[in-house]
Design a protein around this motif. Structure first.
Motif, PDB file in Angstrom:
ATOM      1  N   GLU A 235      36.126  34.296  24.025  1.00 57.95           N
ATOM      2  CA  GLU A 235      36.637  34.842  25.262  1.00 57.95           C
ATOM      3  C   GLU A 235      35.229  35.630  25.707  1.00 57.95           C
ATOM      4  O   GLU A 235      34.299  36.061  25.193  1.00 57.95           O
ATOM      5  CB  GLU A 235      37.764  35.838  24.877  1.00 57.95           C
ATOM      6  N   VAL A 242      39.908  39.954  30.091  1.00 59.93           N
ATOM      7  CA  VAL A 242      39.339  38.646  29.665  1.00 59.93           C
ATOM      8  C   VAL A 242      39.025  37.823  30.960  1.00 59.93           C
ATOM      9  O   VAL A 242      39.924  37.944  31.669  1.00 59.93           O
ATOM     10  CB  VAL A 242      40.584  38.202  28.939  1.00 59.93           C
ATOM     11  N   ILE A 245      38.326  32.066  28.866  1.00 62.26           N
ATOM     12  CA  ILE A 245      38.440  31.524  27.461  1.00 62.26           C
ATOM     13  C   ILE A 245      37.713  30.273  27.209  1.00 62.26           C
ATOM     14  O   ILE A 245      38.474  29.368  28.055  1.00 62.26           O
ATOM     15  CB  ILE A 245      39.779  31.562  26.793  1.00 62.26           C
TER      16      ILE A 245
END
Length: 413
Positions: A235, A242, A245
């Protein structure tokens, strides 16, 4: 064990042959066959008739040779005549050698079965001693142990660098090409590479492993390598948010062909699962592109970085430069031709003027690379003994005098 049993069978046959040959010429029933006949109540008759059965005689002879070879020797079957005693001595000598070799090999096989476990515990003990000696705190200690366990599971404790070091470079390239075959076959950026280029690239790739939660790149780190994910998920984090990913065959880092400086990371990169990554250092990649300039344009146009970590708001780091003279009209920066070389794009256009001037100063002053040729082999290569040519010495002296006069003129002003 089969060899041991076969030798015992041969010796049992010899033992029976000795007893059977001696029995008619003995003065009394003292041979081992006569003793066996008395114990089994099957006496011999005239003309060597009667006596124990063939099965009983063979089993008894085989029993005697096994007890003698294994140095047990119960004594219920014993040699009585001189020939039997001499043969028994030979059996004992052979048995001592066979016992040591055969059963020693069995012990070595058993130890080999557990050698991997023993090496694992030895290495783990060293890691724990290191942690205890340097008083590593608990979170970092746990990361160390988890990484060691994951790396051992992946490599089985085999250090590829030490293994490959003893082989010639051509064989190393073949092995590395096999180890990196999945990456080179499934990543489209390498489709246009020649076999020689793929071999050179495979030698430059390094494999790294990361357990869950391990941070691969921190924010602000200099981006010195390009990463290719082989297994697992990671990630991309910025301020605990975030950003992306990434998974198998994704690429992150920066394109070294587009920037003359080393960028700094704008995000943190953290492993979500157990990850295996292939990485190649910027300098190593540029070296390969220098050796195979026909692959440069294909690589530049087809490299698709899944997430570019370069932070454009931070000033890049100027890498170490190496200057390789080709001729007076051609200059190379990090081995890739400048705009004057057959139309191949240069990676240092933004600082081309400064590179050219620095390179010219170094080449004209005589500092930097010392060239060696066979004509000067065995000579003292100090500047006083090297023959640079009379014309060049006069030019250098004239330049020094001119520079000194100009410096004195500025001082008077």
């Amino acid at each position: 064990m089969a060899t041991f049993a076969l030798i015992a069978h041969w010796m049992a046959c010899i033992w029976y042959a000795i007893g059977n040959a001696e029995r008619p010429i003995l003065h009394g029933p003292i041979g081992w066959l006569d003793i066996l006949a008395q114990d089994t109540h099957q006496p011999y008759g005239p003309n060597n008739t009667g006596g124990p059965s063939i099965r009983s005689r063979y089993v008894t002879a085989l029993y005697f040779t096994f007890t003698s070879l294994t140095s047990v020797g119960f004594g219920n079957v014993a040699p009585n005549t001189d020939a039997e005693k001499i043969f028994t001595i030979c059996v004992m000598l052979a048995g001592s050698l066979m016992y040591a070799s055969i059963f020693g090999n069995v012990s070595a096989i058993i130890q080999r079965l557990y050698s991997g476990t023993a090496r694992y515990h030895t290495q783990m003990l060293r890691v724990r001693e290191f942690i205890r000696f340097h008083q590593i705190p608990n979170p970092l200690r746990q990361r160390l142990e988890e990484y060691f366990q994951h790396a051992w599971t992946y490599t089985n404790g085999i250090d590829m660098n030490s293994v490959l070091k003893g082989f010639p470079e051509c064989l190393q390239a073949d092995i590395c090409l096999h180890l990196n075959r999945n990456l080179l076959q499934n990543c489209s950026v390498f489709d246009g590479a020649s076999p020689g280029c793929l071999r050179a690239l495979s030698l430059k790739f390094k494999t790294t492993h990361a357990p869950p939660g391990d941070t691969l790149v921190h924010r602000g780190d200099v981006l010195t390598s390009l990463y290719f994910i082989s297994r697992g998920s990671i990630e991309i984090l910025r301020d605990d948010n975030v950003m992306a990913i990434l998974g198998k065959y994704d690429i992150f880092g920066e394109n070294p062909c587009l920037h003359p400086t080393l960028g700094k990371s704008s995000c943190n990169v953290r492993a979500l699962t157990y990850c295996d990554l292939h990485k190649i250092h910027r300098d190593d990649l540029l070296d390969v592109l220098e050796m195979y300039p026909e692959f440069y344009n294909h690589f530049l146009n087809n490299l698709e970085i899944t997430f570019n970590l370069r932070d454009d708001e931070q000033t890049g780091v100027i890498p170490r430069r190496s200057f390789y003279p080709k001729d007076k009209d051609s200059r190379y920066f990090r081995g890739v031709p400048s705009t004057r070389s057959n139309g191949v794009s240069s990676r240092g256009n933004s600082v081309n003027g400064r590179q050219e001037s620095q390179y010219s100063d170094e080449s004209e002053s005589g500092h930097g690379i010392l060239e060696f040729n066979t004509d000067k082999a065995g000579q003292d290569v100090t500047p006083l003994n090297l023959d640079f040519g009379e014309e060049k010495r006069r030019s250098s002296t004239l330049n020094s005098i001119t520079g000194r006069i100009f410096y004195d003129y500025l001082e008077t002003q």
